[in-house]
Design an enzyme around this catalytic site. Structure first.
Site, mmCIF file in Angstrom:
data_model
loop_
_atom_site.group_PDB
_atom_site.id
_atom_site.type_symbol
_atom_site.label_atom_id
_atom_site.label_comp_id
_atom_site.label_asym_id
_atom_site.label_seq_id
_atom_site.Cartn_x
_atom_site.Cartn_y
_atom_site.Cartn_z
ATOM 1 N N ASP A 131 1.353 -1.047 -0.063
ATOM 2 C CA ASP A 131 0.128 -0.169 0.036
ATOM 3 C C ASP A 131 0.645 1.040 0.055
ATOM 4 O O ASP A 131 1.925 1.003 0.389
ATOM 5 C CB ASP A 131 -0.871 -0.487 1.551
ATOM 6 C CG ASP A 131 -1.480 1.134 1.164
ATOM 7 O OD1 ASP A 131 -2.546 1.775 0.149
ATOM 8 O OD2 ASP A 131 -2.062 1.678 2.542
ATOM 9 N N SER A 132 0.686 2.490 -0.322
ATOM 10 C CA SER A 132 1.112 3.550 -0.496
ATOM 11 C C SER A 132 1.488 3.995 1.743
ATOM 12 O O SER A 132 2.612 4.391 1.739
ATOM 13 C CB SER A 132 0.024 4.854 -0.369
ATOM 14 O OG SER A 132 -0.711 4.665 0.820
ATOM 15 N N TYR A 178 -0.945 8.259 -2.125
ATOM 16 C CA TYR A 178 -1.050 7.582 -3.995
ATOM 17 C C TYR A 178 -1.842 9.037 -4.441
ATOM 18 O O TYR A 178 -2.354 8.968 -5.837
ATOM 19 C CB TYR A 178 -1.474 6.525 -4.020
ATOM 20 C CG TYR A 178 -0.065 5.935 -4.621
ATOM 21 C CD1 TYR A 178 1.452 6.674 -3.519
ATOM 22 C CD2 TYR A 178 0.498 4.515 -5.090
ATOM 23 C CE1 TYR A 178 2.326 5.201 -2.978
ATOM 24 C CE2 TYR A 178 1.086 3.187 -3.936
ATOM 25 C CZ TYR A 178 2.437 4.120 -3.854
ATOM 26 O OH TYR A 178 3.558 3.471 -3.624
ATOM 27 N N GLY A 179 -3.400 8.789 -3.590
ATOM 28 C CA GLY A 179 -4.828 9.191 -4.348
ATOM 29 C C GLY A 179 -4.763 10.624 -4.410
ATOM 30 O O GLY A 179 -6.342 10.076 -5.544
ATOM 31 N N CYS A 187 -4.313 -2.014 -1.853
ATOM 32 C CA CYS A 187 -4.612 -0.304 -2.454
ATOM 33 C C CYS A 187 -5.184 0.153 -2.697
ATOM 34 O O CYS A 187 -5.461 -0.368 -3.568
ATOM 35 C CB CYS A 187 -3.354 0.353 -2.135
ATOM 36 S SG CYS A 187 -3.126 2.071 -2.816
ATOM 37 N N THR A 226 -6.945 2.806 -4.623
ATOM 38 C CA THR A 226 -5.912 3.399 -5.565
ATOM 39 C C THR A 226 -5.230 2.979 -6.357
ATOM 40 O O THR A 226 -6.018 3.258 -7.664
ATOM 41 C CB THR A 226 -5.171 4.638 -4.978
ATOM 42 O OG1 THR A 226 -5.876 5.097 -3.891
ATOM 43 C CG2 THR A 226 -4.746 5.660 -6.249
ATOM 44 N N GLU A 240 -2.808 9.043 8.885
ATOM 45 C CA GLU A 240 -1.459 9.193 8.581
ATOM 46 C C GLU A 240 -1.014 9.984 9.659
ATOM 47 O O GLU A 240 0.027 10.053 9.887
ATOM 48 C CB GLU A 240 -1.073 9.463 7.316
ATOM 49 C CG GLU A 240 -1.683 8.320 5.734
ATOM 50 C CD GLU A 240 0.015 7.074 5.870
ATOM 51 O OE1 GLU A 240 1.236 7.201 7.067
ATOM 52 O OE2 GLU A 240 -1.204 6.089 5.298
ATOM 53 N N CYS A 290 -11.115 3.120 0.887
ATOM 54 C CA CYS A 290 -9.404 3.276 0.317
ATOM 55 C C CYS A 290 -9.680 2.027 1.262
ATOM 56 O O CYS A 290 -10.249 2.423 2.958
ATOM 57 C CB CYS A 290 -9.696 4.117 0.950
ATOM 58 S SG CYS A 290 -7.935 4.543 1.086
ATOM 59 N N THR A 291 -8.174 1.818 2.014
ATOM 60 C CA THR A 291 -7.870 0.411 2.466
ATOM 61 C C THR A 291 -7.624 1.645 4.128
ATOM 62 O O THR A 291 -7.455 0.803 5.181
ATOM 63 C CB THR A 291 -6.720 -0.457 2.775
ATOM 64 O OG1 THR A 291 -5.185 0.961 2.045
ATOM 65 C CG2 THR A 291 -7.043 -1.202 1.089
ATOM 66 N N HIS A 292 -7.428 3.072 3.621
ATOM 67 C CA HIS A 292 -7.112 3.327 5.242
ATOM 68 C C HIS A 292 -8.581 3.569 6.362
ATOM 69 O O HIS A 292 -8.440 4.139 7.331
ATOM 70 C CB HIS A 292 -6.370 4.798 4.940
ATOM 71 C CG HIS A 292 -5.111 4.808 4.548
ATOM 72 N ND1 HIS A 292 -4.067 4.501 3.770
ATOM 73 C CD2 HIS A 292 -4.082 5.291 5.171
ATOM 74 C CE1 HIS A 292 -3.257 5.010 2.870
ATOM 75 N NE2 HIS A 292 -2.791 5.418 4.401
HETATM 76 N N1 DGL Z 1 -4.808 3.732 1.337
HETATM 77 C C1 DGL Z 1 -5.045 3.956 -0.294
HETATM 78 C C2 DGL Z 1 -5.396 3.485 -1.199
HETATM 79 O O1 DGL Z 1 -6.398 1.762 -0.087
HETATM 80 C C3 DGL Z 1 -4.371 5.156 -0.726
HETATM 81 C C4 DGL Z 1 -4.376 6.137 0.208
HETATM 82 C C5 DGL Z 1 -3.640 6.976 -0.087
HETATM 83 O O2 DGL Z 1 -2.563 6.984 -0.799
HETATM 84 O O3 DGL Z 1 -4.181 8.399 -1.001
HETATM 85 O O4 DGL Z 1 -6.234 3.470 -2.007
#
Ligand code: DGL
Length: 265
Positions: A10-11, A42-43, A73, A75, A152, A185-187
């Site tokens: 993931d990012s 990354y998003g 991830c 994204t 984060e 999004c996995t966050h």
């Molecule tokens: N956790 C990521 C996702 O599932 C990316 C979040 C990011 O880096 O913007 O999209």
């Protein structure tokens, strides 16, 4: 029996929510986790940049001898899964297909909300996959670019700034017939309680759970009853990574992080 080696990336720390579910539902894996903490998020980047980062992430995991890769991830899964699958020979799985299938089964009203990063929502990948598994659904996509930096940076879901941000993004679907919400999004599972409180009665879908439950259908995992093991790699020092992971996730302990130069891959 030798453990099956898989890579998960993931990012940043969002993919840990997927890793946690993988470890809950699957034994006998030797997992390498990579969090690109130097280049998160990354998003909000272009699909070209996301693809370049993702290719380097995959090449790092391949250098560890993994037999399959999980893109933890939303994204990367939304913007370049096909590209990665065509470039590399091992099985590479994204989070979108399992989540769409599960959400389509869960909804009673046929109205599904999809939360994601800007890149994910703009790609329309969840909407396309949902339409493929069940036509006629109503889908509302909402980009929530401030969620990842809040997480984060260790903002709790009870912090007034987090609560305001949740309200700002989710008010359009409050008191509507949306009954299922994909945390795309996995966050976002780190904010699940706050989101659930704001949207009572809406079922929240953790995309990591959907993937972890069906992992054995998509990659060949050798039978082994021993607990899965994880080696952690990041691209920059990140104290939040360990603190947040260890405070929120029950199946894994994020210890002994090794730092790598991802630009070298
Ligand atoms: N956790 C990521 C996702 O599932 C990316 C979040 C990011 O880096 O913007 O999209």
């Amino acid at each position: 029996m030798e453990r099956t080696k898989i890579g998960v990336f993931d990012s940043g720390l969002g993919g840990l929510t997927v890793l946690n579910e993988i470890c809950k539902y699957n034994t006998g894996l030797e997992i390498t986790y990579f969090g690109d903490t130097a280049r998160v998020p990354y998003g909000s980047r272009t699909p070209e940049t996301i693809a370049r980062y993702a290719e380097q992430d995959v090449r790092f995991l391949l250098s560890r001898g993994v037999e399959a890769i999980v893109i933890a991830c939303g994204t990367v899964s939304a913007t370049c899964l096909d590209r990665l699958q065509s470039l590399y020979r091992i099985p590479i799985l994204g989070v979108i297909a399992p989540a769409a299938k599960e959400a389509a089964n869960m909804t009673k009203t046929g109205h599904i909300g999809v939360l994601g990063t800007k890149a994910t929502v703009q790609s329309g990948a969840y909407a396309k996959e949902l339409e493929r598994v069940r036509s006629g659904l109503t889908i509302t996509g909402i980009a929530c670019p401030l969620f990842v930096p809040l997480i984060e940076n260790g903002f709790s879901e009870r912090d007034p700034i987090t609560e305001l941000t949740i309200e700002r993004y989710l008010s359009p679907i409050r008191n509507t017939d949306t009954d299922t919400l994909i945390l795309g999004c996995t966050h976002y599972p780190f904010l699940a309680e706050g989101i659930g409180t704001y949207l009572p009665g809406v079922k929240l879908l953790n995309i990591g759970t959907a993937l972890a439950k069906t992992l054995r259908e998509t990659i060949p995992i050798r039978a082994c009853d021993e607990r899965s093991t994880v080696s952690y790699f990041v691209s920059d020092d990140d104290i939040a990574f360990q603190t947040i992971a260890n405070a929120h996730l029950d199946a894994i302990a994020a210890t002994d992080l090794k730092k790598i130069n991802i630009e070298a891959y």
